[in-house]
Design an enzyme around this catalytic site. Sequence first.
Site, PDB file in Angstrom:
ATOM      1  N   ASP A 150       0.813  -1.220   0.000  1.00 21.24           N
ATOM      2  CA  ASP A 150       0.000   0.000   0.000  1.00 21.24           C
ATOM      3  C   ASP A 150       0.846   1.268   0.000  1.00 21.24           C
ATOM      4  OD1 ASP A 150      -2.307  -1.371  -0.129  1.00 21.24           O
ATOM      5  OD2 ASP A 150      -3.104  -0.773   1.818  1.00 21.24           O
ATOM      6  N   ASP A 156     -10.481  36.288 -35.811  1.00 22.20           N
ATOM      7  CA  ASP A 156      -9.715  35.044 -35.859  1.00 22.20           C
ATOM      8  C   ASP A 156     -10.363  33.924 -35.063  1.00 22.20           C
ATOM      9  OD1 ASP A 156      -7.847  36.220 -37.452  1.00 22.20           O
ATOM     10  OD2 ASP A 156      -6.483  36.727 -35.816  1.00 22.20           O
ATOM     11  N   GLY A 192      -5.865  20.837 -34.873  1.00 17.89           N
ATOM     12  CA  GLY A 192      -6.624  19.818 -35.583  1.00 17.89           C
ATOM     13  C   GLY A 192      -6.793  20.165 -37.043  1.00 17.89           C
ATOM     14  N   LEU A 193      -7.056  21.443 -37.328  1.00 18.94           N
ATOM     15  CA  LEU A 193      -7.195  21.870 -38.714  1.00 18.94           C
ATOM     16  C   LEU A 193      -5.860  21.755 -39.442  1.00 18.94           C
ATOM     17  CD1 LEU A 193      -8.872  23.122 -40.972  1.00 18.94           C
ATOM     18  CD2 LEU A 193      -8.344  25.386 -40.030  1.00 18.94           C
TER      19      LEU A 193
END
Length: 553
Positions: A36, A285, A420-421
């Site tokens: 533990d 933007d 991502g783009l």
Amino acid sequence: MQLAVWTYEGPPHVGAMRVATAMEKLHYVLHAPQGDTYADLLFTMIERRGKRPPVTYTTFEARDLGKDTAQIFQDAAREAVARFNPQAIIVGASCTAELIQDDPGGLSEAMDLPCPAIALELPSYQRKENWGAAETFYQIVRNLADKNLVREPRGQGENARKARANILGPTALGFRHRDDLVEIHKILDQLGVEVNLVAPLGATPEDIKRIGAADFNIVLYPEIGDEAARWLERTFAQPAVRTVPIGVGATRSFIADVAELAGADPTPALGDTSSRMPWWSRSVDSTYLTSKRVFIFGDATHAVAAARIAREELGFEVCGLGCYNREFARDIRAEAARCGVEPLITDDHLAVEDAIAAAAPELVLGTQMERHIAKRLGLPCAVISAPVHVQDFPARHSPQMGFEGANVIFDTWVHPLVMGLEEHLLTMFREDFEFSDEAGASHHAAHSPRPMPRPAMAQAIEPAMEPAMEPAMIGAQVADLAEAPLSDIPAPAADTAQTGAFAWTDEAERELRKIPFFVRGKARRNTENYAAAEGRARIDLETLYDAKAHYAR
């Protein structure tokens, strides 16, 4: 209990360990078997602390169970006090040691130790880590606070002293607690409020004795500090500020609440213009962020704050909201009602994964587990809540609270969408000679691709570029297929069963891959819904374009 590869919270003795590790000159004697002691790694490896937690384990073995395990605990407690000379100790049992019922609290009380020994009753099989931390902090405050302390009057005029506040809740292993405190101190300095005590983080048992000297309490993390704050309110008549300053709007509300209790002018703190989040979220933007679907899961405090920021400050649509700590389920249910979604209260990560997949979000905000889930589902993700891994204990200053925290949140949430783009564009042009892996770094002359004759260059570029220039490409497909509301999906034909199994042609699959990956799943589902409604079991390029045309109308 259930066997799992992941848990959002450990047993309650881990919560007690977080409080003990956060404080100074406090020691935790934990009655526990060998094995533990794993919890040490949470602090030395994940939080990267420079020293071990102040915990002494009795570490009894299986062969000791036939002997006097109570004596093993008493010996360990005496040795810990002699070696570390703490101002106080807390004593308790791990979930395994709880089964042998040795009663560490009663044993320590009978030992006549030279320092206070605070017994912890933490039901390991009914409660979890955050509750254990809150109960531990409450017991420390209740046992150590000087109940005879008389608070000094504020006074008036030139002789008036500054208002004093306690900051309650920050612990070890907390999500950005260290950096949040820096921002809260800045705000209180601007308001002319003196900090009487920060606890548990950095406080000693001697400091806890004077906790009643403050005029009011600031509960930064309700999961840890709210129970103690309620006791202080009853015992010392200390009101509490419970507004959590995560996000621009909440920070302004927090400043107003503190100023009201302190009798101070909020203007100096409200005039802080260091947060760029309001302007950036409204700027040209950032307009592409509007109505992005976001799924949020974490501890209740951070999940509720994230939902409010997403809905009110960034213009996102919250399509899922939940938490893993059931003690704060009411807060999640109230916020989910405001967002118009069903709350998800669970500590089962598989249920969370199913909910994320069903919601088809464009951004996931969650814990370390939601980071893994989003990666498997191909979705952008940002971590907003504990439990987290080592990368979310950064060396740099990275708060969540205050105006600077709002800047950090904007960057953290928006960058996955932007990247991502970019990743989609790199994938789309991966066959182009200039972006291929063999081309090497374009800014190194030695690795630059050799010039091609003009006719050959045209032959290489034009086939790769032609699909990207078709009107049915990124913008139109994303706008029509991926952004189509569910209400626009036609009802399935009477003789068609929508099973979810469709035969996609290779040509249709190639066209679908031209859509950015972070909305591709939604475009696929919309196309399949359209095909089911039209009774088409096979999805070819014509069906894909028909679906596009349908949603465009």
